[in-house]
Enzyme design. Structure first.
Site, PDB file in Angstrom:
ATOM      1  N   HIS A 269      -5.281  -4.958  -2.165  1.00 13.38           N
ATOM      2  CA  HIS A 269      -5.145  -5.629  -0.863  1.00 13.38           C
ATOM      3  C   HIS A 269      -6.427  -6.362  -0.438  1.00 13.38           C
ATOM      4  O   HIS A 269      -7.183  -5.844   0.392  1.00 13.38           O
ATOM      5  CB  HIS A 269      -4.841  -4.586   0.227  1.00 13.38           C
TER       6      HIS A 269
ATOM      7  N   GLU B 207      -6.730  -8.612   1.664  1.00 12.24           N
ATOM      8  CA  GLU B 207      -6.675  -8.902   3.110  1.00 12.24           C
ATOM      9  C   GLU B 207      -7.208  -7.725   3.943  1.00 12.24           C
ATOM     10  O   GLU B 207      -7.411  -7.861   5.138  1.00 12.24           O
ATOM     11  CB  GLU B 207      -5.240  -9.278   3.528  1.00 12.24           C
TER      12      GLU B 207
ATOM     13  N   CYS C 272       0.214  -6.661  -3.923  1.00  6.59           N
ATOM     14  CA  CYS C 272       0.810  -5.327  -3.917  1.00  6.59           C
ATOM     15  C   CYS C 272       2.343  -5.404  -3.909  1.00  6.59           C
ATOM     16  O   CYS C 272       2.923  -5.800  -4.911  1.00  6.59           O
ATOM     17  CB  CYS C 272       0.223  -4.518  -2.767  1.00  6.59           C
TER      18      CYS C 272
HETATM   19  N1  GLN Z   1       4.172   0.601  -4.288  1.00 12.43           N
HETATM   20  C1  GLN Z   1       4.607   0.000  -3.059  1.00 12.43           C
HETATM   21  C2  GLN Z   1       6.052  -0.458  -3.167  1.00 12.43           C
HETATM   22  O1  GLN Z   1       6.745  -0.164  -4.040  1.00 12.43           O
HETATM   23  C3  GLN Z   1       3.755  -1.169  -2.654  1.00 12.43           C
HETATM   24  C4  GLN Z   1       2.573  -0.650  -1.932  1.00 12.43           C
HETATM   25  C5  GLN Z   1       1.803  -1.685  -1.181  1.00 12.43           C
HETATM   26  O2  GLN Z   1       2.220  -2.834  -0.997  1.00 12.43           O
HETATM   27  N2  GLN Z   1       0.673  -1.255  -0.647  1.00 12.43           N
HETATM   28  O3  GLN Z   1       6.508  -1.114  -2.306  1.00 12.43           O
END
Ligand code: GLN
EC number: 3.5.1.2
Length: 253
Positions: free
Chosen positions: A203, A205, A79
């Site tokens: 995610h 995790e 992410c």
């Molecule tokens: N879109 C988010 C960002 O720009 C990331 C979201 C996440 O890690 N769950 O940081």
């Protein structure tokens, strides 16, 4: 002896460490550049990439993180961590934020919208299932998630996500008419691998399914074999039978 580091500035680093522990592996919290010297592979967790980048800048971590990637050490970004690893990020305020780079792709930081558009979806994961066994789907937890818009030739796509037609159609009376005209299904990429770099927009995790962690550990130990490194083991936590049978449920520990 080598250990798996988890960048612990902000976000879901504890959950990654818990997932590694369930596989019998010790994850070490990394907050300072010099700590990168004692690890052989690194997980960059999800969280909020701008905040994480500010903290990384404050701790002067970017040069060492880039060096770590350039040395060919295995790094997995989930992410916000994926955003860190991308060579290019779009969909952010003017000026953007500093990136580590190395992964030849363009990500959209908040592709799926804001926090309230977060969702879960079953993803087809043929490569993961062939290496790790288990079902050929994986429950993707997408929290204000990024998506990968473009990848370079060296990048292997491990999962994509078909955008439900409702998400791309207008909410007007024309919807049914448009559906008849078969709007081509749009897919975005949500998991990739390029050499020793792994990126997931979701995610793993936050689920009890540890196959992505195990996949990354294999990447790490294959890379480590070349330098005769081994992963530090801790006593394996055996999942309860309940977890084994319902192992895609989110876990919070
Ligand atoms: N879109 C988010 C960002 O720009 C990331 C979201 C996440 O890690 N769950 O940081």
């Amino acid at each position: 002896m080598a250990v798996v580091g988890v960048l612990a500035l902000q976000g879901s680093f504890n959950e990654h460490i818990a997932a590694l522990r369930r596989l019998g592996v010790k994850g070490v919290e990394i907050r300072k550049p010099e700590q990168l010297q004692s690890i052989s592979s690194l997980i960059i967790p999800g969280g909020e990439s701008t905040t994480m980048a500010k903290l990384a800048e404050f701790h002067n971590l970017f040069p060492s993180l880039r060096e770590f990637v350039q040395m060919g050490r295995p790094v997995w970004g989930t992410c916000a961590g994926l955003i860190f690893l991308a060579n290019k990020a779009v969909g952010q305020k003017e000026g953007g934020q500093e990136l580590v780079g190395g992964l030849d792709c363009t990500v959209h930081r908040n592709y799926f919208g804001s926090q309230i558009q977060s969702f879960e979806a079953e993803l087809l994961v043929p490569e993961l299932a062939s290496k790790e066994g288990g079902p050929d789907t994986f429950r993707g937890v997408f929290i204000r998630a990024p998506a990968i818009l473009e990848v370079g030739p060296e990048v292997e796509v491990l999962a994509d996500y078909p955008i439900p037609s409702k998400q791309v159609l207008y909410s007007s009376s024309a919807v049914e008419i448009q559906e008849e005209y078969a709007v081509p299904e749009k897919k975005v990429i949500v998991a990739v691998k390029q050499g020793n770099l792994l990126g997931t927009a979701f995610h793993p995790e936050l689920t009890a399914d540890t196959r992505w962690h195990s996949y990354f550990l294999k990447m790490a130990s294959e890379a480590g074999e070349e330098t005769s490194n081994t992963i530090v083991a801790v006593s394996r936590v055996s999942p309860s039978s309940d977890q084994q049978t319902r192992y895609d449920l989110p876990i919070f520990q």
